[in-house]
Design an enzyme around this catalytic site. Structure first.
Site, PDB file in Angstrom:
ATOM      1  N   LYS A  40     -19.790  75.349 -15.381  1.00  0.00           N
ATOM      2  CA  LYS A  40     -18.974  74.467 -16.530  1.00  0.00           C
ATOM      3  C   LYS A  40     -20.090  72.933 -16.638  1.00  0.00           C
ATOM      4  O   LYS A  40     -20.521  72.909 -15.777  1.00  0.00           O
ATOM      5  CB  LYS A  40     -17.614  74.262 -15.929  1.00  0.00           C
ATOM      6  CG  LYS A  40     -16.684  75.440 -15.862  1.00  0.00           C
ATOM      7  CD  LYS A  40     -15.528  75.278 -15.623  1.00  0.00           C
ATOM      8  CE  LYS A  40     -14.620  76.482 -15.626  1.00  0.00           C
ATOM      9  NZ  LYS A  40     -13.243  76.344 -15.497  1.00  0.00           N
ATOM     10  N   TYR A  78     -10.911  80.678 -24.040  1.00  0.00           N
ATOM     11  CA  TYR A  78      -9.522  80.204 -23.274  1.00  0.00           C
ATOM     12  C   TYR A  78      -8.208  80.540 -24.032  1.00  0.00           C
ATOM     13  O   TYR A  78      -7.123  79.896 -23.896  1.00  0.00           O
ATOM     14  CB  TYR A  78      -9.576  78.970 -22.679  1.00  0.00           C
ATOM     15  CG  TYR A  78     -10.491  78.951 -21.505  1.00  0.00           C
ATOM     16  CD1 TYR A  78     -10.102  79.377 -20.267  1.00  0.00           C
ATOM     17  CD2 TYR A  78     -11.687  78.303 -21.473  1.00  0.00           C
ATOM     18  CE1 TYR A  78     -10.948  79.445 -18.964  1.00  0.00           C
ATOM     19  CE2 TYR A  78     -12.686  78.098 -20.293  1.00  0.00           C
ATOM     20  CZ  TYR A  78     -12.255  78.698 -19.220  1.00  0.00           C
ATOM     21  OH  TYR A  78     -12.919  78.782 -18.153  1.00  0.00           O
ATOM     22  N   PHE A  86      -2.063  72.306 -20.165  1.00  0.00           N
ATOM     23  CA  PHE A  86      -3.515  71.706 -19.861  1.00  0.00           C
ATOM     24  C   PHE A  86      -4.320  72.072 -20.992  1.00  0.00           C
ATOM     25  O   PHE A  86      -5.609  71.671 -20.961  1.00  0.00           O
ATOM     26  CB  PHE A  86      -4.031  71.998 -18.516  1.00  0.00           C
ATOM     27  CG  PHE A  86      -3.971  73.422 -18.275  1.00  0.00           C
ATOM     28  CD1 PHE A  86      -4.979  74.105 -18.729  1.00  0.00           C
ATOM     29  CD2 PHE A  86      -3.155  74.010 -17.197  1.00  0.00           C
ATOM     30  CE1 PHE A  86      -5.095  75.625 -18.162  1.00  0.00           C
ATOM     31  CE2 PHE A  86      -3.054  75.400 -17.049  1.00  0.00           C
ATOM     32  CZ  PHE A  86      -4.068  76.118 -17.595  1.00  0.00           C
ATOM     33  N   ARG A 114     -15.408  85.980  -7.496  1.00  0.00           N
ATOM     34  CA  ARG A 114     -14.122  85.289  -7.639  1.00  0.00           C
ATOM     35  C   ARG A 114     -14.089  84.693  -6.000  1.00  0.00           C
ATOM     36  O   ARG A 114     -13.508  83.432  -5.790  1.00  0.00           O
ATOM     37  CB  ARG A 114     -12.923  85.961  -7.759  1.00  0.00           C
ATOM     38  CG  ARG A 114     -12.760  86.445  -9.243  1.00  0.00           C
ATOM     39  CD  ARG A 114     -12.576  85.366 -10.172  1.00  0.00           C
ATOM     40  NE  ARG A 114     -11.089  85.191 -10.050  1.00  0.00           N
ATOM     41  CZ  ARG A 114     -10.512  84.217 -11.143  1.00  0.00           C
ATOM     42  NH1 ARG A 114     -11.270  83.542 -11.856  1.00  0.00           N
ATOM     43  NH2 ARG A 114      -9.319  83.736 -10.698  1.00  0.00           N
ATOM     44  N   THR A 120      -8.851  78.343  -7.883  1.00  0.00           N
ATOM     45  CA  THR A 120      -8.937  77.590  -9.172  1.00  0.00           C
ATOM     46  C   THR A 120      -8.782  76.229  -9.051  1.00  0.00           C
ATOM     47  O   THR A 120      -9.792  75.326  -9.493  1.00  0.00           O
ATOM     48  CB  THR A 120      -7.630  78.144 -10.005  1.00  0.00           C
ATOM     49  OG1 THR A 120      -7.681  79.385 -10.227  1.00  0.00           O
ATOM     50  CG2 THR A 120      -7.854  77.208 -11.279  1.00  0.00           C
ATOM     51  N   ARG A 134     -16.030  75.831  -5.482  1.00  0.00           N
ATOM     52  CA  ARG A 134     -15.426  75.015  -6.171  1.00  0.00           C
ATOM     53  C   ARG A 134     -14.892  74.191  -5.131  1.00  0.00           C
ATOM     54  O   ARG A 134     -14.648  72.923  -5.591  1.00  0.00           O
ATOM     55  CB  ARG A 134     -14.101  75.593  -6.720  1.00  0.00           C
ATOM     56  CG  ARG A 134     -14.245  76.384  -8.019  1.00  0.00           C
ATOM     57  CD  ARG A 134     -13.274  77.180  -8.343  1.00  0.00           C
ATOM     58  NE  ARG A 134     -13.132  77.531  -9.825  1.00  0.00           N
ATOM     59  CZ  ARG A 134     -12.276  78.331 -10.381  1.00  0.00           C
ATOM     60  NH1 ARG A 134     -11.742  79.289  -9.631  1.00  0.00           N
ATOM     61  NH2 ARG A 134     -12.815  78.827 -11.597  1.00  0.00           N
ATOM     62  N   ASN A 144     -13.375  72.197 -12.350  1.00  0.00           N
ATOM     63  CA  ASN A 144     -13.798  73.036 -11.138  1.00  0.00           C
ATOM     64  C   ASN A 144     -15.010  73.720 -11.078  1.00  0.00           C
ATOM     65  O   ASN A 144     -15.112  74.727 -10.548  1.00  0.00           O
ATOM     66  CB  ASN A 144     -12.492  74.024 -10.876  1.00  0.00           C
ATOM     67  CG  ASN A 144     -12.484  74.684 -11.986  1.00  0.00           C
ATOM     68  OD1 ASN A 144     -13.009  74.850 -13.166  1.00  0.00           O
ATOM     69  ND2 ASN A 144     -11.215  75.770 -12.029  1.00  0.00           N
ATOM     70  N   HIS A 147     -16.931  79.214 -13.533  1.00  0.00           N
ATOM     71  CA  HIS A 147     -15.738  80.411 -13.939  1.00  0.00           C
ATOM     72  C   HIS A 147     -16.252  81.519 -13.526  1.00  0.00           C
ATOM     73  O   HIS A 147     -17.438  81.916 -13.123  1.00  0.00           O
ATOM     74  CB  HIS A 147     -15.830  80.357 -15.444  1.00  0.00           C
ATOM     75  CG  HIS A 147     -15.218  81.591 -16.154  1.00  0.00           C
ATOM     76  ND1 HIS A 147     -13.842  81.690 -16.312  1.00  0.00           N
ATOM     77  CD2 HIS A 147     -15.722  82.529 -16.391  1.00  0.00           C
ATOM     78  CE1 HIS A 147     -13.617  82.904 -16.817  1.00  0.00           C
ATOM     79  NE2 HIS A 147     -14.620  83.487 -16.887  1.00  0.00           N
ATOM     80  N   GLU A 158     -15.806  88.767 -21.941  1.00  0.00           N
ATOM     81  CA  GLU A 158     -16.393  87.670 -21.648  1.00  0.00           C
ATOM     82  C   GLU A 158     -18.017  87.772 -21.936  1.00  0.00           C
ATOM     83  O   GLU A 158     -18.665  86.921 -22.558  1.00  0.00           O
ATOM     84  CB  GLU A 158     -15.992  87.198 -20.465  1.00  0.00           C
ATOM     85  CG  GLU A 158     -14.413  86.753 -20.400  1.00  0.00           C
ATOM     86  CD  GLU A 158     -14.078  86.091 -18.908  1.00  0.00           C
ATOM     87  OE1 GLU A 158     -14.707  85.908 -18.268  1.00  0.00           O
ATOM     88  OE2 GLU A 158     -12.862  85.647 -18.704  1.00  0.00           O
TER      89      GLU A 158
HETATM   90  N1  LIG Z   1      -2.834  72.818 -13.784  1.00  0.00           N
HETATM   91  C1  LIG Z   1      -4.083  72.583 -14.360  1.00  0.00           C
HETATM   92  N2  LIG Z   1      -4.610  71.435 -14.831  1.00  0.00           N
HETATM   93  C2  LIG Z   1      -5.546  71.398 -15.379  1.00  0.00           C
HETATM   94  N3  LIG Z   1      -6.377  72.329 -15.671  1.00  0.00           N
HETATM   95  C3  LIG Z   1      -6.205  73.525 -15.228  1.00  0.00           C
HETATM   96  C4  LIG Z   1      -4.956  73.968 -14.651  1.00  0.00           C
HETATM   97  N4  LIG Z   1      -5.275  75.211 -14.326  1.00  0.00           N
HETATM   98  C5  LIG Z   1      -6.072  75.699 -14.788  1.00  0.00           C
HETATM   99  N5  LIG Z   1      -6.890  74.618 -15.270  1.00  0.00           N
HETATM  100  C6  LIG Z   1      -8.250  74.998 -16.062  1.00  0.00           C
HETATM  101  O1  LIG Z   1      -8.233  75.937 -16.816  1.00  0.00           O
HETATM  102  C7  LIG Z   1      -9.116  76.704 -16.206  1.00  0.00           C
HETATM  103  C8  LIG Z   1      -8.717  78.574 -16.363  1.00  0.00           C
HETATM  104  O2  LIG Z   1      -7.472  78.408 -15.572  1.00  0.00           O
HETATM  105  P1  LIG Z   1      -7.103  80.021 -14.919  1.00  0.00           P
HETATM  106  O3  LIG Z   1      -5.572  79.895 -14.482  1.00  0.00           O
HETATM  107  O4  LIG Z   1      -7.952  81.055 -15.933  1.00  0.00           O
HETATM  108  O5  LIG Z   1      -8.075  79.931 -13.625  1.00  0.00           O
HETATM  109  P2  LIG Z   1      -9.177  80.555 -13.243  1.00  0.00           P
HETATM  110  O6  LIG Z   1      -9.167  81.986 -13.732  1.00  0.00           O
HETATM  111  O7  LIG Z   1      -9.511  80.224 -11.673  1.00  0.00           O
HETATM  112  O8  LIG Z   1     -10.383  79.646 -13.953  1.00  0.00           O
HETATM  113  P3  LIG Z   1     -11.614  80.314 -14.925  1.00  0.00           P
HETATM  114  O9  LIG Z   1     -10.887  81.329 -16.050  1.00  0.00           O
HETATM  115  O10 LIG Z   1     -12.301  78.960 -15.448  1.00  0.00           O
HETATM  116  O11 LIG Z   1     -12.443  80.970 -14.013  1.00  0.00           O
HETATM  117  C9  LIG Z   1      -9.453  76.655 -14.658  1.00  0.00           C
HETATM  118  O12 LIG Z   1     -10.557  77.007 -14.264  1.00  0.00           O
HETATM  119  C10 LIG Z   1      -9.235  75.023 -14.995  1.00  0.00           C
HETATM  120  O13 LIG Z   1     -10.705  74.426 -15.450  1.00  0.00           O
END
Ligand SMILES: Nc1ncnc2c1ncn2[C@@H]1O[C@H](COP(=O)(O)OP(=O)(O)OP(=O)(O)O)[C@@H](O)[C@H]1O
Length: 229
Positions: A40, A78, A86, A114, A120, A134, A144, A147, A158
């Site tokens: 990212k 997304y 968020f 993962r 996350t 992360r 973070n 992805h 994706e």
């Molecule tokens: N509570 C939150 N506040 C701010 N940003 C968040 C929060 N939760 C998730 N995000 C952002 O949204 C992204 C997507 O969230 P998701 O729940 O899909 O987590 P993830 O699958 O671990 O992440 P990613 O899809 O980026 O790999 C996160 O990677 C983070 O950048």
């Protein structure tokens, strides 16, 4: 930087909860898989270290692109988080600078990547998985660094999003692979290796390649078929 448009699909994946996601320990079968990794915007200055970790973890980087998402493309990618509070910040973050997208290949690539990236939230990662990407390179809960696809359905969607020409064919593994090789490859290859040892050519690889092409039993015009074992 490559600013070409990415493919847009309108698929919205089901929203997996953290609890429903499988772990590596649950996995009984070893599978060669592809997954999508994104470095990212906030992780790009650590791209070399992250890529080194990727290779050390046994992944092959099959494809790689550097690009900057438009806000529309980030929203699309997304889309599953559309209703989350968020979401607007996530779209701004993901379209706010260059990213690096990679298709990674390995046994159990989805689960393993993962595991390597960690939870996350970087704050949680630092407490529970301090060696994860992360934990090391993430900032606050939104920023973070990386992805990873969270399921094979997501990985396929994706990967197509960023690499629209990707063909998804199943890879043969285990007994199926052994049967396939025993039927189509081993008979010809064994014969070729016997001939190679008799001949002892100066460039054995080129000699072997030429022999296989000349004696390919599946090529039109080659009469002789090699008996299978
Ligand atoms: N509570 C939150 N506040 C701010 N940003 C968040 C929060 N939760 C998730 N995000 C952002 O949204 C992204 C997507 O969230 P998701 O729940 O899909 O987590 P993830 O699958 O671990 O992440 P990613 O899809 O980026 O790999 C996160 O990677 C983070 O950048």
């Amino acid at each position: 930087m490559d600013d070409e448009n990415v493919d847009n699909t309108d698929t919205v994946e089901e929203n997996d909860t953290e609890e429903s996601k499988p772990t590596e320990d649950d996995s009984k079968l070893v599978e060669i898989e592809r997954t999508l990794a994104i470095i990212k915007p906030d992780g790009v200055d650590k791209a070399n270290e992250i890529e080194e970790t990727i290779l050390n973890e046994g992944f092959t980087i099959l494809q790689k692109r550097s690009l900057q998402l438009t806000p529309e493309q980030a929203s699309e990618f997304y889309a599953e988080h559309f209703e989350k509070p968020f979401y607007p910040r996530l779209v701004t973050y993901m379209s706010g600078g260059p990213i690096i997208v990679m298709v990674l290949v390995r046994e159990n690539a989805i689960l393993h990547w993962r595991e390597v990236i960690g939870p996350t939230k970087p704050s949680v990662a630092r407490e529970t998985k301090p060696d994860s990407i992360r934990a090391k390179y993430g900032g606050d809960d939104e920023h973070n660094a990386v992805h990873g696809s969270d399921s094979s359905t997501s990985a396929e969607r994706e990967i197509r999003f960023f690499f629209p020409d990707t063909v998804f064919e199943s890879t043969l593994i285990g007994d199926t692979a052994r049967d396939y090789l025993a039927k189509y490859i081993n008979p010809t290859l064994s014969k070729a290796l016997v001939e190679l040892c008799k001949e002892k050519p100066a460039d054995p690889v080129v000699w072997l390649a030429d022999w296989l092409l000349a004696n390919n039993p599946y090529r039109a015009g080659v009469q002789e078929t090699v008996e299978s074992n």
